[in-house]
Design a protein around this motif. Structure first.
Motif, PDB file in Angstrom:
ATOM      1  N   CYS A  45      44.795  16.378 -64.986  1.00 17.93           N
ATOM      2  CA  CYS A  45      44.388  17.860 -65.026  1.00 17.93           C
ATOM      3  C   CYS A  45      43.085  18.140 -65.405  1.00 17.93           C
ATOM      4  O   CYS A  45      42.316  18.676 -64.658  1.00 17.93           O
ATOM      5  N   GLN A  46      42.859  17.521 -66.925  1.00 17.21           N
ATOM      6  CA  GLN A  46      41.666  17.957 -67.320  1.00 17.21           C
ATOM      7  C   GLN A  46      40.547  17.410 -66.102  1.00 17.21           C
ATOM      8  O   GLN A  46      39.018  17.878 -65.912  1.00 17.21           O
ATOM      9  N   ASP A  47      40.687  15.903 -65.367  1.00 17.79           N
ATOM     10  CA  ASP A  47      39.676  15.548 -64.186  1.00 17.79           C
ATOM     11  C   ASP A  47      38.838  16.470 -63.227  1.00 17.79           C
ATOM     12  O   ASP A  47      38.207  16.937 -62.685  1.00 17.79           O
ATOM     13  N   ARG A  48      40.287  17.758 -62.555  1.00 19.29           N
ATOM     14  CA  ARG A  48      40.810  17.777 -61.824  1.00 19.29           C
ATOM     15  C   ARG A  48      40.393  19.412 -61.678  1.00 19.29           C
ATOM     16  O   ARG A  48      40.641  20.140 -60.770  1.00 19.29           O
ATOM     17  N   CYS A  49      40.044  19.948 -63.289  1.00 13.08           N
ATOM     18  CA  CYS A  49      40.294  21.285 -63.755  1.00 13.08           C
ATOM     19  C   CYS A  49      39.033  21.766 -62.668  1.00 13.08           C
ATOM     20  O   CYS A  49      37.451  21.387 -63.208  1.00 13.08           O
ATOM     21  N   PRO A  50      38.850  22.557 -62.073  1.00  8.30           N
ATOM     22  CA  PRO A  50      37.423  23.085 -61.920  1.00  8.30           C
ATOM     23  C   PRO A  50      36.638  23.859 -62.442  1.00  8.30           C
ATOM     24  O   PRO A  50      35.709  23.994 -61.651  1.00  8.30           O
ATOM     25  N   ARG A  51      37.421  24.827 -63.714  1.00  6.75           N
ATOM     26  CA  ARG A  51      36.176  25.503 -64.127  1.00  6.75           C
ATOM     27  C   ARG A  51      36.210  24.065 -65.560  1.00  6.75           C
ATOM     28  O   ARG A  51      35.718  25.263 -66.976  1.00  6.75           O
ATOM     29  N   GLY A  52      35.889  22.687 -65.346  1.00  2.47           N
ATOM     30  CA  GLY A  52      35.678  21.388 -66.249  1.00  2.47           C
ATOM     31  C   GLY A  52      36.487  22.772 -68.026  1.00  2.47           C
ATOM     32  O   GLY A  52      36.022  21.798 -68.467  1.00  2.47           O
ATOM     33  N   ILE A  53      37.886  23.122 -68.087  1.00  2.40           N
ATOM     34  CA  ILE A  53      38.966  23.279 -69.696  1.00  2.40           C
ATOM     35  C   ILE A  53      39.290  22.079 -69.910  1.00  2.40           C
ATOM     36  O   ILE A  53      39.334  21.520 -68.814  1.00  2.40           O
ATOM     37  N   PRO A  54      38.761  21.361 -71.066  1.00  8.25           N
ATOM     38  CA  PRO A  54      39.892  20.394 -71.542  1.00  8.25           C
ATOM     39  C   PRO A  54      41.016  20.168 -71.892  1.00  8.25           C
ATOM     40  O   PRO A  54      40.960  20.267 -73.343  1.00  8.25           O
ATOM     41  N   ILE A  55      41.623  20.212 -70.781  1.00 11.94           N
ATOM     42  CA  ILE A  55      43.368  20.639 -70.865  1.00 11.94           C
ATOM     43  C   ILE A  55      43.500  19.244 -72.151  1.00 11.94           C
ATOM     44  O   ILE A  55      44.298  19.773 -72.967  1.00 11.94           O
ATOM     45  N   THR A  56      43.653  17.942 -71.277  1.00 10.51           N
ATOM     46  CA  THR A  56      43.946  17.266 -72.409  1.00 10.51           C
ATOM     47  C   THR A  56      43.217  16.831 -73.823  1.00 10.51           C
ATOM     48  O   THR A  56      44.176  16.462 -74.753  1.00 10.51           O
ATOM     49  N   ASP A  57      42.636  17.620 -74.060  1.00 10.80           N
ATOM     50  CA  ASP A  57      41.516  17.820 -75.200  1.00 10.80           C
ATOM     51  C   ASP A  57      42.480  18.544 -76.504  1.00 10.80           C
ATOM     52  O   ASP A  57      42.433  18.254 -76.732  1.00 10.80           O
ATOM     53  N   LEU A  58      42.811  19.666 -75.809  1.00  8.97           N
ATOM     54  CA  LEU A  58      42.981  20.462 -76.255  1.00  8.97           C
ATOM     55  C   LEU A  58      44.298  20.606 -76.906  1.00  8.97           C
ATOM     56  O   LEU A  58      45.577  20.765 -77.533  1.00  8.97           O
ATOM     57  N   ILE A  59      45.099  19.809 -75.835  1.00  8.45           N
ATOM     58  CA  ILE A  59      46.818  19.446 -75.865  1.00  8.45           C
ATOM     59  C   ILE A  59      46.581  18.432 -77.443  1.00  8.45           C
ATOM     60  O   ILE A  59      47.904  19.108 -77.810  1.00  8.45           O
TER      61      ILE A  59
END
Length: 346
Positions: A45-59
């Motif tokens: 999810c983090q690799d593909r996020c077009p806005r660069g949101i650090p999703i895994t880090d936030l989880i």
């Protein structure tokens, strides 16, 4: 953001909606959802996020807050307690982990060595212990100067992935003290989880076993005795691939083995489907298992063998193959190479 690239890409999308989870955390600071613990930290999810949101880090950050508040599922708590007591997440006593090598290899306190061979937590399972022993035998055959520890700790990668920063720092300090005691400068691992944390959190010079064995093949330090006529698909581990960019080394080993035909599943390399074990899920009973989908994908390319380069992937995918009653053998690349080099059927 409403693009939903993250939730549609998620390996665990049938048990969690990562977009809603992150939206609630960012906007309201909510961190107590049960879905939070289903994430395998596969990083897609983090690799593909077009806005660069650090999703895994936030989880992971949200998990850390949940742990601080005491809101931890029982299976995750048991995993953390097991790592603290027994240096593995499976609740198996330390004696089992100490015996994995069966006395085959030299210890770090018995003389100088160039590499420390770190076997990892998975060796409390006999299937994984056998892979580690074969890896050691291949290193010896290649003339690699290595030693092992009489008693290993846990690297802490999955402790950090579930957000237990305090325990992670304790494990890190204990391991660093041992490494300093024995003058460890280079480490060889079989687990991508160990590889990731030793490289990115400890700052060690670390090599995955595939890197060392491929070099031995290229230098002709390892020679083949047996042709293995089989069609092999390779499964990319999240922590070896997406996290650390090691895609080609395992494939080059498979290509070098006489008789092996390497085929690619539709989802491969950075698009590989997670086996479902990361982020603490190796010990959890989650309703949806992506490993079952992965076994289905092996059938599409008609592979005889599914090769992996990770102990956790081996556990998950071998179990999934049994559940599916699939006509495919799940092995570590070390096992295929060992069979060809030593000429003995595994």
């Amino acid at each position: 953001m409403q693009c939903a690239v993250c939730s549609s890409s998620c390996s665990m999308r049938y048990t969690m909606n990562v977009r809603k989870l992150i939206a609630r955390y960012i906007s309201k600071g909510e961190f107590w959802s049960d879905e939070l613990w289903n994430c395998t930290t596969c990083h897609v999810c983090q690799d593909r996020c077009p806005r660069g949101i650090p999703i895994t880090d936030l989880i992971v950050e949200a998990r850390s807050r949940a742990i601080e508040s005491g809101r931890v599922p029982g299976d995750v708590r048991e995993m953390l307690e097991s790592i603290q007591k027994f240096a593995n997440p499976f609740g198996v006593g330390k004696a089992k982990k100490r015996e994995w090598h069966q006395g085959k290899f030299r210890f770090a306190d018995e003389g100088e060595f160039e590499y420390l061979f770190f076997a990892g937590c998975g060796v409390v399972d006999e299937r994984i212990a056998e892979v580690a022993r074969r890896a050691g035998e291949l290193l010896e055959a290649a003339g690699v100067n290595f030693a092992i520890l009489r008693e290993e700790g846990c690297c802490g990668n999955d402790v950090k992935a579930v957000g237990e920063e305090g325990l992670f720092e304790m494990l890190k300090e204990e391991n660093q003290a041992v490494f300093e005691e024995y003058g460890v400068r280079k480490v060889i691992v079989v687990s991508p989880h160990c590889y990731n944390t030793f490289k990115n959190d400890y700052g060690l010079e670390v090599y995955h076993i595939s890197e060392v064995l491929l070099k031995a093949i290229q230098d002709a330090s390892l020679r083949f005795r047996k042709v293995i006529e089989t069609r092999v698909a390779f499964h990319d581990s999240c922590y070896l691939g997406r996290y650390n960019g090691l895609y080609e080394e395992p494939r080059e080993i498979l290509k070098a083995i006489p008789g092996v035909e390497l085929v690619e599943m539709l989802r491969n390399r950075e698009n590989s489907l997670c086996c479902g074990a990361g982020g603490g899920n190796i010990v959890r009973d989650v309703e949806f298992r992506p490993s079952l989908k992965r076994i289905d994908e092996v059938g599409i390319v008609a592979a005889d063998v599914l090769a992996v380069a990770c102990p956790f992937c081996l556990m998950m995918l071998e179990d999934a193959a049994k559940v599916r009653k699939a006509d495919v053998k799940v092995v570590d690349i070390v096992e295929l190479l060992h069979e060809s080099v030593f000429g003995v059927e595994e």
